[in-house]
Scaffold this motif. Structure first.
Motif, PDB file in Angstrom:
ATOM      1  N   LEU A  18       0.828  -1.210   0.000  1.00  0.00           N
ATOM      2  CA  LEU A  18       0.000   0.000   0.000  1.00  0.00           C
ATOM      3  C   LEU A  18       0.859   1.256   0.000  1.00  0.00           C
ATOM      4  O   LEU A  18       0.551   2.232  -0.698  1.00  0.00           O
ATOM      5  N   ALA A  19       1.950   1.239   0.761  1.00  0.00           N
ATOM      6  CA  ALA A  19       2.826   2.404   0.791  1.00  0.00           C
ATOM      7  C   ALA A  19       3.460   2.646  -0.564  1.00  0.00           C
ATOM      8  O   ALA A  19       3.592   3.788  -1.018  1.00  0.00           O
ATOM      9  N   CYS A  20       3.858   1.576  -1.233  1.00  0.00           N
ATOM     10  CA  CYS A  20       4.451   1.730  -2.572  1.00  0.00           C
ATOM     11  C   CYS A  20       3.457   2.323  -3.551  1.00  0.00           C
ATOM     12  O   CYS A  20       3.798   3.161  -4.392  1.00  0.00           O
ATOM     13  N   LEU A  21       2.203   1.877  -3.459  1.00  0.00           N
ATOM     14  CA  LEU A  21       1.180   2.419  -4.350  1.00  0.00           C
ATOM     15  C   LEU A  21       0.993   3.911  -4.104  1.00  0.00           C
ATOM     16  O   LEU A  21       0.801   4.704  -5.038  1.00  0.00           O
ATOM     17  N   ALA A  22       1.035   4.304  -2.823  1.00  0.00           N
ATOM     18  CA  ALA A  22       0.846   5.719  -2.504  1.00  0.00           C
ATOM     19  C   ALA A  22       1.994   6.564  -3.013  1.00  0.00           C
ATOM     20  O   ALA A  22       1.805   7.658  -3.547  1.00  0.00           O
ATOM     21  N   GLY A  25       2.259   7.056  -6.943  1.00  0.00           N
ATOM     22  CA  GLY A  25       1.281   7.894  -7.609  1.00  0.00           C
ATOM     23  C   GLY A  25       1.843   9.258  -7.958  1.00  0.00           C
ATOM     24  O   GLY A  25       2.770   9.748  -7.333  1.00  0.00           O
ATOM     25  N   TYR A 159      -8.525   1.553   2.432  1.00  0.00           N
ATOM     26  CA  TYR A 159      -7.469   2.479   2.008  1.00  0.00           C
ATOM     27  C   TYR A 159      -7.646   2.786   0.532  1.00  0.00           C
ATOM     28  O   TYR A 159      -7.896   1.881  -0.283  1.00  0.00           O
ATOM     29  N   PRO A 161      -5.384   4.318  -2.247  1.00  0.00           N
ATOM     30  CA  PRO A 161      -4.080   4.843  -2.665  1.00  0.00           C
ATOM     31  C   PRO A 161      -4.245   6.105  -3.517  1.00  0.00           C
ATOM     32  O   PRO A 161      -5.113   6.157  -4.393  1.00  0.00           O
ATOM     33  N   ASP A 162      -3.423   7.085  -3.219  1.00  0.00           N
ATOM     34  CA  ASP A 162      -3.513   8.368  -3.928  1.00  0.00           C
ATOM     35  C   ASP A 162      -2.747   8.270  -5.247  1.00  0.00           C
ATOM     36  O   ASP A 162      -1.706   8.911  -5.431  1.00  0.00           O
ATOM     37  N   VAL A 163      -3.279   7.490  -6.168  1.00  0.00           N
ATOM     38  CA  VAL A 163      -2.563   7.177  -7.403  1.00  0.00           C
ATOM     39  C   VAL A 163      -2.346   8.420  -8.253  1.00  0.00           C
ATOM     40  O   VAL A 163      -1.260   8.654  -8.780  1.00  0.00           O
ATOM     41  N   SER A 335     -10.033   5.526  -9.771  1.00  0.00           N
ATOM     42  CA  SER A 335      -9.650   5.511  -8.357  1.00  0.00           C
ATOM     43  C   SER A 335      -9.578   4.073  -7.879  1.00  0.00           C
ATOM     44  O   SER A 335     -10.315   3.202  -8.358  1.00  0.00           O
ATOM     45  N   GLN A 337      -9.573   1.393  -4.602  1.00  0.00           N
ATOM     46  CA  GLN A 337     -10.014   1.217  -3.225  1.00  0.00           C
ATOM     47  C   GLN A 337      -9.608  -0.170  -2.753  1.00  0.00           C
ATOM     48  O   GLN A 337      -9.953  -1.175  -3.395  1.00  0.00           O
TER      49      GLN A 337
END
Length: 499
Positions: A18-22, A25, A159, A161-163, A335, A337
């Motif tokens: 998840l951190a990597c996805l954030a 982005g 969560y 992710p702010d892609v 988006s 989710q």
């Protein structure tokens, strides 16, 4: 932990993904860049370095403009008036408009902090307890009734992710709005201090003008009595009496407006200091007690845009408008989710947190707008038009700021010359009065000539009072036009938020 619960190693792995996805982005939309300072070297075509002086007159000192002098954070103390300082200090503690602006800043700051939660997963916990009763529908002599209980503790994680940077642009917009609220609070502070100083100066000027007007009315009353006596003895005509009566009426007519303005200034000072009109502050300012600052600051044109609260607020609004473009663009993109649940089920509450009966699930969903009737496209266009609007408003605010400084510099120069002329007029009127009094005592001038000279002197005195007040007001206007030195005050300079 139940056998089917996620292992301790698997949870950090999911969080790492998840951190990597954030981080991976990107934030769509333009990155804001502060407007460059105006490329100008002066505020006006000609700016005098020093104003003319009028010696031996209150407010008549020459004032020098120095670009190397910084603006004092408590510039009103430079007038060396305890009454003025007390009024300003009281207004800073009790003015409701300033307190409202401070509260608005707190609202904006909390909204910005609240938006930070969008960057982190949302975690919620729940516990469900259910009890049921069932029976066999077949007719038997002995009813078959089953009672059961089911307990389900569960943790859910969601969560997004702010892609494409939707959350980042939203947070950026809220930060800019917080900065705009801060600059609006600074503008309220600057306006308040300048208004208190101007109101106190005007109050002192009006009281001096009222005193002079009372003396004029008394002189005109004496003149009317003298002309009436001469008319009774045959030395003056009824026309002379009518003319003097008209002169008295005209002079008396100037008093009520002055009294009205004085009452309004008292009420204004009461409101500015957080009081009701019946609780007007006791301080009475005297023009003679003021000291005109002689060394005046003159910020460089390139520094003005970083000092004026209204310009800084317009810049923050421009920044918010820029971030709104990124928000509108991100809303048109897909988006992501990610949701996850972990928990257990048990027939007894004491077994709900023990081994067995565990479950977990992890899911991801991608949502993309397909057809919105063109609303998202037009919202993006509106955001881009809003940026153009904010850009032009910023330019207009900068032009107004430079105009304010230029107007104040012109007023400083010309009002100094006006005070010199008013002082010369008052001096000439005083000389005329002295000569008339000598001639009257020696029997070479009439009493009416003496009264006329006294009237001329009092009128010149009113003009001098107004010219003196204008010089003090011009000095206040310059401090206000240059930003008021808020950056020199500890309560404002500690957190400039990028300015």
């Amino acid at each position: 932990m139940s056998p089917t619960s996620p292992s301790p190693r698997r949870v950090p792995s999911c969080l790492a993904i998840l951190a990597c996805l954030a981080v991976a982005g990107c934030a769509v939309g333009p990155d804001f860049k502060r407007p460059a300072p105006p490329v100008v070297n002066s505020y006006a075509a000609e700016t005098p370095a020093t104003t003319v002086a009028t010696p031996d007159v209150a407010g008549g000192a020459a004032q020098s403009l120095r670009s190397t002098t910084d603006i004092s954070g408590d510039w009103w103390t430079l007038f060396h008036s305890p009454a003025l300082t007390a009024l300003v200090d009281r207004s800073l503690k009790a003015n409701p408009d300033l307190k409202a602006a401070q509260a608005a800043l707190a609202v904006a700051r909390e909204n910005t902090l609240a938006q930070r939660g969008a960057f982190l997963p949302g975690v919620s916990a729940g516990l469900t307890g259910a009890r049921s009763r069932t029976s066999d529908p077949a007719p038997t002599s002995t009813p078959n009734v089953v009672r059961s209980r089911l307990f389900t503790p569960q943790v859910s994680i969601a969560y997004a992710p702010d892609v494409f940077g939707l959350n980042r642009r939203t947070h950026e917009s809220l930060q800019a709005q917080e900065q705009a609220a801060r600059d609006q609070m600074l503008a309220a502070y600057l306006t308040l201090t300048a208004n208190v100083a101007n109101a106190a100066i005007q109050d002192a000027s009006l009281r001096a003008q009222i005193d002079a007007t009372h003396e004029l009315i008394a002189l005109n009353t004496k003149a009317l009595e003298a002309v009436s006596y001469q008319a009774n003895k045959g030395y003056a005509s009824p026309l002379d009496v009518a003319a003097q009566r008209a002169q008295l009426a005209q002079t008396a007519a100037t008093l009520p407006p002055l009294l009205t303005q004085l009452a309004q200034q008292h009420d204004l000072l009461a409101a500015l200091t957080g009081r009701f009109p019946s609780q007007a502050p006791p301080e009475d300012l005297d023009l003679a007690s003021l000291t005109l600052p002689q060394d005046l600051p003159l910020s460089l044109p390139s520094d003005l845009v970083a000092q004026r609260p209204d310009v800084l607020q317009a810049e923050a609004n421009l920044h918010a408008a820029s971030a709104q473009i990124g928000i509108a663009v991100a809303n048109r993109l897909p988006s992501l989710q990610i949701t996850g649940d972990a928990g257990a089920t048990a027939l007894a509450f004491s077994h709900a947190f023990g081994p067995g009966g565990g479950f977990w699930d992890l899911s991801a969903a991608v949502t993309a707008p397909v057809f919105q009737g063109g609303s998202l496209l037009h919202q993006e266009r509106a955001a881009r038009a809003g940026y153009v609007q904010a850009s032009e408003q910023y330019r207009s605010t900068v032009l107004t700021a430079f105009q304010n400084v230029a107007d104040t510099l012109a007023a400083l120069e010309h009002d100094a010359e006006g005070l010199k002329a008013a002082a010369a007029s008052a001096e000439a009127a005083k000389l005329t009065l002295d000569l008339s009094e000598r001639q009257w005592r020696a029997g070479y001038a009439s009493y009416l000539a003496l009264l006329s000279a006294e009237q001329g002197y009092q009128q010149a005195r009113i003009g001098l009072i107004q010219a003196q007040a204008a010089r003090y007001a011009d000095t206040t206007a310059l401090y206000q036009a240059l930003g008021g030195g808020w950056w020199r005050r500890a309560e404002f300079s500690g957190n400039q938020d990028g300015h």
